[in-house]
Design a protein around this motif. Sequence first.
Motif, PDB file in Angstrom:
ATOM      1  N   ASP A  71     -12.125  -5.647   7.837  1.00 59.98           N
ATOM      2  CA  ASP A  71     -10.935  -5.208   7.404  1.00 59.98           C
ATOM      3  C   ASP A  71     -10.895  -3.546   7.524  1.00 59.98           C
ATOM      4  O   ASP A  71     -11.676  -2.975   8.248  1.00 59.98           O
ATOM      5  CB  ASP A  71     -10.653  -5.534   5.854  1.00 59.98           C
ATOM      6  N   ASP A  72      -9.564  -3.091   6.981  1.00 60.38           N
ATOM      7  CA  ASP A  72      -9.701  -1.777   6.938  1.00 60.38           C
ATOM      8  C   ASP A  72     -10.759  -1.055   6.335  1.00 60.38           C
ATOM      9  O   ASP A  72     -10.934   0.342   6.674  1.00 60.38           O
ATOM     10  CB  ASP A  72      -8.062  -1.252   6.399  1.00 60.38           C
ATOM     11  N   GLU A  84     -10.190  -6.526  12.706  1.00 59.50           N
ATOM     12  CA  GLU A  84     -10.501  -5.749  13.803  1.00 59.50           C
ATOM     13  C   GLU A  84     -11.723  -6.195  14.491  1.00 59.50           C
ATOM     14  O   GLU A  84     -13.029  -6.317  13.650  1.00 59.50           O
ATOM     15  CB  GLU A  84     -10.281  -4.368  13.699  1.00 59.50           C
ATOM     16  N   ARG A 133      -4.222  -3.416  17.413  1.00 57.90           N
ATOM     17  CA  ARG A 133      -3.676  -2.876  16.081  1.00 57.90           C
ATOM     18  C   ARG A 133      -2.769  -1.943  16.198  1.00 57.90           C
ATOM     19  O   ARG A 133      -1.611  -1.918  15.340  1.00 57.90           O
ATOM     20  CB  ARG A 133      -5.062  -2.094  15.599  1.00 57.90           C
ATOM     21  N   MET A 136       1.020  -3.474  16.038  1.00 58.67           N
ATOM     22  CA  MET A 136       1.415  -4.137  14.703  1.00 58.67           C
ATOM     23  C   MET A 136       2.437  -3.151  14.042  1.00 58.67           C
ATOM     24  O   MET A 136       2.173  -2.199  14.168  1.00 58.67           O
ATOM     25  CB  MET A 136       0.078  -4.430  13.742  1.00 58.67           C
ATOM     26  N   ILE A 138       4.917  -3.024  10.072  1.00 64.34           N
ATOM     27  CA  ILE A 138       4.930  -3.240   8.602  1.00 64.34           C
ATOM     28  C   ILE A 138       6.237  -3.432   8.244  1.00 64.34           C
ATOM     29  O   ILE A 138       7.139  -2.517   8.177  1.00 64.34           O
ATOM     30  CB  ILE A 138       4.041  -2.113   7.755  1.00 64.34           C
ATOM     31  N   SER A 139       6.823  -4.514   7.742  1.00 61.06           N
ATOM     32  CA  SER A 139       7.879  -4.875   7.266  1.00 61.06           C
ATOM     33  C   SER A 139       8.011  -5.385   5.741  1.00 61.06           C
ATOM     34  O   SER A 139       7.444  -6.325   5.397  1.00 61.06           O
ATOM     35  CB  SER A 139       8.821  -5.991   8.338  1.00 61.06           C
ATOM     36  N   GLU A 142       4.581  -6.103   4.589  1.00 62.24           N
ATOM     37  CA  GLU A 142       3.731  -7.188   5.147  1.00 62.24           C
ATOM     38  C   GLU A 142       3.377  -6.802   6.621  1.00 62.24           C
ATOM     39  O   GLU A 142       4.181  -6.205   7.362  1.00 62.24           O
ATOM     40  CB  GLU A 142       4.356  -8.473   5.153  1.00 62.24           C
ATOM     41  N   ASN A 143       2.165  -7.335   7.192  1.00 65.27           N
ATOM     42  CA  ASN A 143       1.886  -6.699   8.372  1.00 65.27           C
ATOM     43  C   ASN A 143       2.346  -7.781   9.275  1.00 65.27           C
ATOM     44  O   ASN A 143       2.160  -9.068   8.914  1.00 65.27           O
ATOM     45  CB  ASN A 143       0.161  -6.975   8.441  1.00 65.27           C
ATOM     46  N   TYR A 145       2.367  -9.091  13.415  1.00 59.08           N
ATOM     47  CA  TYR A 145       1.686  -9.156  14.707  1.00 59.08           C
ATOM     48  C   TYR A 145       2.662  -9.668  15.801  1.00 59.08           C
ATOM     49  O   TYR A 145       3.001 -10.948  15.637  1.00 59.08           O
ATOM     50  CB  TYR A 145       0.379  -9.832  14.644  1.00 59.08           C
ATOM     51  N   LYS A 205       9.022 -12.188   9.393  1.00 56.45           N
ATOM     52  CA  LYS A 205       8.619 -11.974  10.808  1.00 56.45           C
ATOM     53  C   LYS A 205       9.753 -12.390  12.008  1.00 56.45           C
ATOM     54  O   LYS A 205       9.520 -11.735  13.022  1.00 56.45           O
ATOM     55  CB  LYS A 205       7.308 -12.867  11.167  1.00 56.45           C
TER      56      LYS A 205
END
Length: 229
Positions: A71-72, A84, A133, A136, A138-139, A142-143, A145, A205
């Motif tokens: 993760d981050d 990742e 990455r 990607m 963000i909306s 929310e991430n 892809y 999405k």
Amino acid sequence: WTSLTAIFTGGAPNPAAEINWWLAQGVRMADGFGMTEAGTVLGMPVEAGRIAGKAGSAGLPAPMIGLRLVDDDGRDVAAGEPGEIWLSGPSITPGYWNRPEETERAFTADGWFRTGDIARRDEEGFVTLVDRRKDMFISGGENVYPVEIETVLLDHPGIAEAAVIGVADARWGEVGRAFVVVKAGCVVDPADLASHCGTRIARYKVPKEFLLTEALPRTASGKIQKHIL
């Protein structure tokens, strides 16, 4: 293709529908994943049954390859969660030639190479690429892809090609914009595409815009050039 035994593919995630089509012709389509900095990293088994059961996956790590999904904060994620890809092993580059700052950014303190690719790994160890990455967006917090949306669009009977990018939006921060190439002889309506997506993926999405185009910009190796879009 009566003499064709198998096709080995890479460069971008391969839709399960295309893999299954080739399997139906008696041709095994085995996906893989690699990069200039690491060589071949992942590969699917060549047995047709295994390919069918894991269609869309890039396969299992190659011998001598260490692979983590993190993760981050650099913590390993659970099976099924996106993370990742970090790599280690003798095939991984020791760094970028005469680019010490770029090398420092690419490697962790203990030597893991940060690929910038997001993936999920199932309970059997099969890795499925999610997206880059950098692609990607963000909306509404929310991430999102794009590859997931593109796969859904390619499952529409009238769509030949699809690419999705994130664009600025006053309400949600970013929303999806889809570029689609329609199959010859077919007619599609943006509302129909939105409905098609809405039954398969979460509402946030679903792209806000669907733009029809005659072709998508690609590199010589066939990768879509999203920076041009």
